[in-house]
Design an enzyme around this catalytic site. Structure first.
Site, PDB file in Angstrom:
ATOM      1  CB  SER A 186      -0.915   0.069   1.179  1.00  0.00           C
ATOM      2  OG  SER A 186      -1.872  -0.936   1.035  1.00  0.00           O
ATOM      3  CG  HIS A 249      -2.653   2.590   4.025  1.00  0.00           C
ATOM      4  ND1 HIS A 249      -2.206   1.589   4.751  1.00  0.00           N
ATOM      5  CD2 HIS A 249      -3.377   1.692   3.032  1.00  0.00           C
ATOM      6  CE1 HIS A 249      -2.810   0.460   4.661  1.00  0.00           C
ATOM      7  NE2 HIS A 249      -3.661   0.340   3.318  1.00  0.00           N
TER       8      HIS A 249
END
EC number: 3.4.21.105
Length: 302
Positions: A186, A249
């Site tokens: 991610s 993220h």
């Protein structure tokens, strides 16, 4: 009659000049040895240019567009992530396939706070994923977005942004979520999205305004969905599961909005001559050094 004949000849000459000027761009490229793969790949390049580049540089891209080298970085990294997932999900069966059980924490690739001295884990964690939804989401985004970006900017630049996001993700996790493990690509995916997102915002009117809002909404929807899954994995995972950090993220997104934006906005420029690039690199290195200092002297995981 002579005057009429001369006027007719001039008209013919003007028409020939117009036809010469209106010679298809593809034919000109063929004459220069470019665009030999027209028409199919040229159509693909034209679509890619509309979605990835602002109007002023599209023509430059189309004049020199080719598939050499092909987008190998995204393809190879995606195959590697898929191979590792298959290994842990099939060859080493877990209790549940949708959300892999604690077996992934034993992987030598997973970032684990207590094994931070194994420095490769700060990068290799991107190859391990926590379940079907996790890997499908990452693969889908990095293929759909990463391949067009690599067609335009080539593998070196896309790889730089992707790996900058991956490293930023693990370092941020070691600071803001220091006792939790980390898996998934991610950080790299969010770096690509962050760089593209900033380009869409800055060049909104020049990158197909009619579709600009749609693209932004799609990015927001994907981010919200993926962050929701990451938060579930972090805070609501069953007791027999393996909670993982979601800081990658956010850090990957910031890396993309700084380094990624600079790289992707320098399509027709020399990257090393752009002061914005060096400012972004300096800020990134400063954060990296702080993270190293924190992990050595201040981390609760010590």
């Amino acid at each position: 009659m002579a005057v009429a004949h001369e006027m007719e000849m001039e008209s013919v000459n003007l028409n020939m000049e117009r036809e010469g000027k209106e010679e298809p761009e593809e034919e000109k490229m063929k004459g220069n040895g470019e665009g030999k793969d027209f028409p199919r790949s040229r159509k693909v390049h034209r679509i890619v240019s509309k979605w990835m580049l602002p109007e002023p540089v599209r023509r430059t891209y189309l004049e020199r567009a080719n598939c050499l080298p092909p987008p190998l970085f995204i393809i190879l990294i995606s195959l590697a992530e898929l191979a590792v997932f298959i290994y842990y999900a099939v060859w080493k069966p877990q209790k549940q396939w949708i959300t892999l059980d604690t077996g992934i924490l034993e992987s030598p690739l997973t970032y684990c706070p207590e094994k931070r001295e194994e420095a490769w884990r700060f990068i290799s964690y991107m190859l391990v994923h926590a379940g079907v939804q996790h890997i499908v989401g990452n693969l889908l985004m990095q293929i759909v977005l990463g391949i067009p970006l690599e067609m335009v900017h080539k593998g070196l630049r896309v790889g730089l942004v992707y790996l900058a996001g991956v490293l930023a993700g693990s370092l941020a996790s070691s600071i803001f979520d220091p006792l939790k493990s980390l898996v998934g690509a991610s950080g790299g995916v969010y770096a690509l999205m962050g760089g593209y997102f900033m380009n869409v915002i800055v060049n909104f009117r020049e990158m197909i305004p009619a579709f600009g809002i749609v693209r932004l909404l799609v990015i927001i929807l994907i981010v919200a969905s993926d962050m929701g899954f990451a938060l579930y994995r972090r805070f609501f995972v069953p007791a027999n599961g393996s909670p993982v950090s979601f800081a990658a993220h956010i850090a990957g997104g910031f890396a993309g909005m700084s380094i990624g934006y600079t790289v992707f906005s320098c399509f027709d420029k020399t990257l090393l001559k752009d002061p914005r690039f060096w400012i972004a690199i300096a800020a990134y290195v400063a954060c990296l050094l702080f993270a190293v200092f924190f992990n050595i002297f201040l981390s609760p995981a010590n």
